[in-house]
Design an enzyme around this catalytic site. Structure first.
Site, short mmCIF file in Angstrom:
data_model
loop_
_atom_site.label_atom_id
_atom_site.label_comp_id
_atom_site.label_asym_id
_atom_site.label_seq_id
_atom_site.Cartn_x
_atom_site.Cartn_y
_atom_site.Cartn_z
CG HIS A 1 -4.14 -3.88 2.67
ND1 HIS A 1 -3.39 -3.49 3.77
CD2 HIS A 1 -4.51 -2.74 2.06
CE1 HIS A 1 -3.32 -2.17 3.81
NE2 HIS A 1 -3.99 -1.69 2.79
CD GLU B 1 -2.72 -6.61 5.25
OE1 GLU B 1 -3.48 -5.63 5.40
OE2 GLU B 1 -1.96 -6.72 4.26
CB CYS C 1 -0.97 -0.04 1.17
SG CYS C 1 -2.38 1.08 0.96
#
Length: 392
Positions: free
Chosen positions: A370, A372, A280
């Site tokens: 993202h 994660e 990001c």
């Protein structure tokens, strides 16, 4: 109900209001903290994970409109925090927050909002608001809550009109850690919580520009030891920690503003051939360090259902594969400014914007989305394995 800019009318029973920079007002029912907060109004299309969204530091100085109508039904709990209560200043929902009905809940969402100083507004036509953002871009506004329905509308309108917006704004200093931290938590297991990391190598130094905690957990899950450092940590201080690789985290604000002090450090790491992985904001600043430029997006990407395609030679046989990803960003790397030696590796299938780069001749890459998750799909965990695997 939306009112014209010149109107001061307030519907009976309204205890919350959203005031735009042009003076337009949207009235509703307030919940959570009282008072007012200014920020950029955006929308998030995720169907789960509202607590994770609200504690994502990348949402600093933003007011999140949830397009999914049922918010509050899973309550709130300590395990689902993505930061120390940082994140969005407020949220906007269609229906009144529903009572929690999940066995993991420790607190009602409305009470959690109050405890963390975040303002909520319910009873809003979120579809109409989302359409407004899609057609006109993300607006600046003030969200306010008064249980007695008492508002100084002149002051609220002036505050909304005076706010500078996110472009040119460095928000990282307000969300980064104060000091160096040895990260411990690994992946989460039902009934057991977060596991402990047990490795000493490879050693990843993670620069915290406003990171989500689940990023560090995924680095541990992939087999790394993680040391987290503040955003303004110098190149010399990072190298003194003897990293096998350096991670560049997500975060809020304009990457060009943060890059004034972060990019020279990243350039130094590239010159030293330290492996790098950015997510990001970290991805955007890696792009800046490599010679590209970033730009403010019209409405941004925020949700847990964004399709991204692998492109370029970096992925070999897997080129063309599509990942469903979690996203939260209002700036992007301008693909037209990528210099020779920097390859685009991922692209958004929504609008064609850049979602990944790799620097040729270096162990350095980044993605805009993202991997994660939290909330979101887990299609992209392979990126953590790729990074840790290249550290030796």
């Amino acid at each position: 109900m939306a009112l014209p800019a010149f109107s001061h009318a307030q519907p009976k029973g309204a205890t919350g209001v959203l005031v735009f920079a042009d003076g337009t007002c949207i009235w509703g029912k307030g919940f959570g903290a009282t008072g007012s907060a200014v920020g950029e109004v955006c929308f998030n299309t995720a169907m789960t994970g509202y607590q994770e969204v609200m504690t994502d530091p990348s949402y600093d100085s933003q007011i999140v409109t949830f397009t999914f109508p049922h918010i509050g039904n899973v309550g709130a709990n300590e395990e689902d925090h993505e930061s120390r209560g940082l994140g969005a200043v407020g949220c906007i929902v269609r229906q009144e927050v529903t009572p929690q009905s999940n066995f993991r809940a420790q607190q009602e969402f409305a009470d959690w909002m109050t405890a963390h100083g975040k303002i909520g507004l319910s009873g809003i036509d979120t579809r109409a608001l989302t359409r407004r953002i899609r057609m006109n871009g993300a607006p600046n506004a003030v969200i306010a809550h008064s249980p007695r329905g008492e508002f100084d509308m002149k002051a609220l309108k002036q505050r909304a009109a005076d706010w500078s917006g996110l472009e040119g704004l460095d928000l990282v200093p307000s969300v980064t850690r104060d000091g160096t931290e040895d990260w411990k938590g690994g992946h989460w297991q039902l009934g057991h919580g977060y596991t402990e990391g047990g490795t000493e190598k490879p050693h990843v130094v993670a620069i915290d520009y406003g990171a989500k905690d689940n990023i560090f957990r995924n680095l541990v899950k992939a087999g790394a030891k993680v040391t987290v450092v503040p955003a303004r940590t110098t190149l010399e201080e990072i190298m003194a920690l003897k990293p096998d690789g350096v991670f560049l985290s997500n975060g809020p604000g304009d990457p060009a503003a943060t890059g004034e002090y972060a990019v020279p450090v990243i350039k130094g790491l590239l010159d030293a051939d330290v492996p790098l992985f950015g997510i990001c904001l970290g991805h955007q600043m890696l792009g800046l360090a490599a010679g590209a430029k970033t730009a403010k997006m019209f409405q941004g990407h925020r949700g847990a259902n964004h399709p991204v395609q692998r492109v370029g030679s970096a992925w070999g046989a897997s080129e063309g594969l599509v990942e469903i990803t979690s996203m939260n960003h209002g700036f992007a790397v301008d693909v037209d400014t990528l210099p020779d030696g920097v390859e685009q590796t991922h692209v958004s299938l929504f609008d064609g914007t850049n979602c990944g780069i790799s620097i040729k001749g270096k162990k350095a890459f980044g993605v805009q989305y993202h991997p994660e998750a939290s909330p979101g799909p887990q299609d992209s965990f392979y990126l953590f394995e790729k990074f840790v695997g290249m550290l030796g």
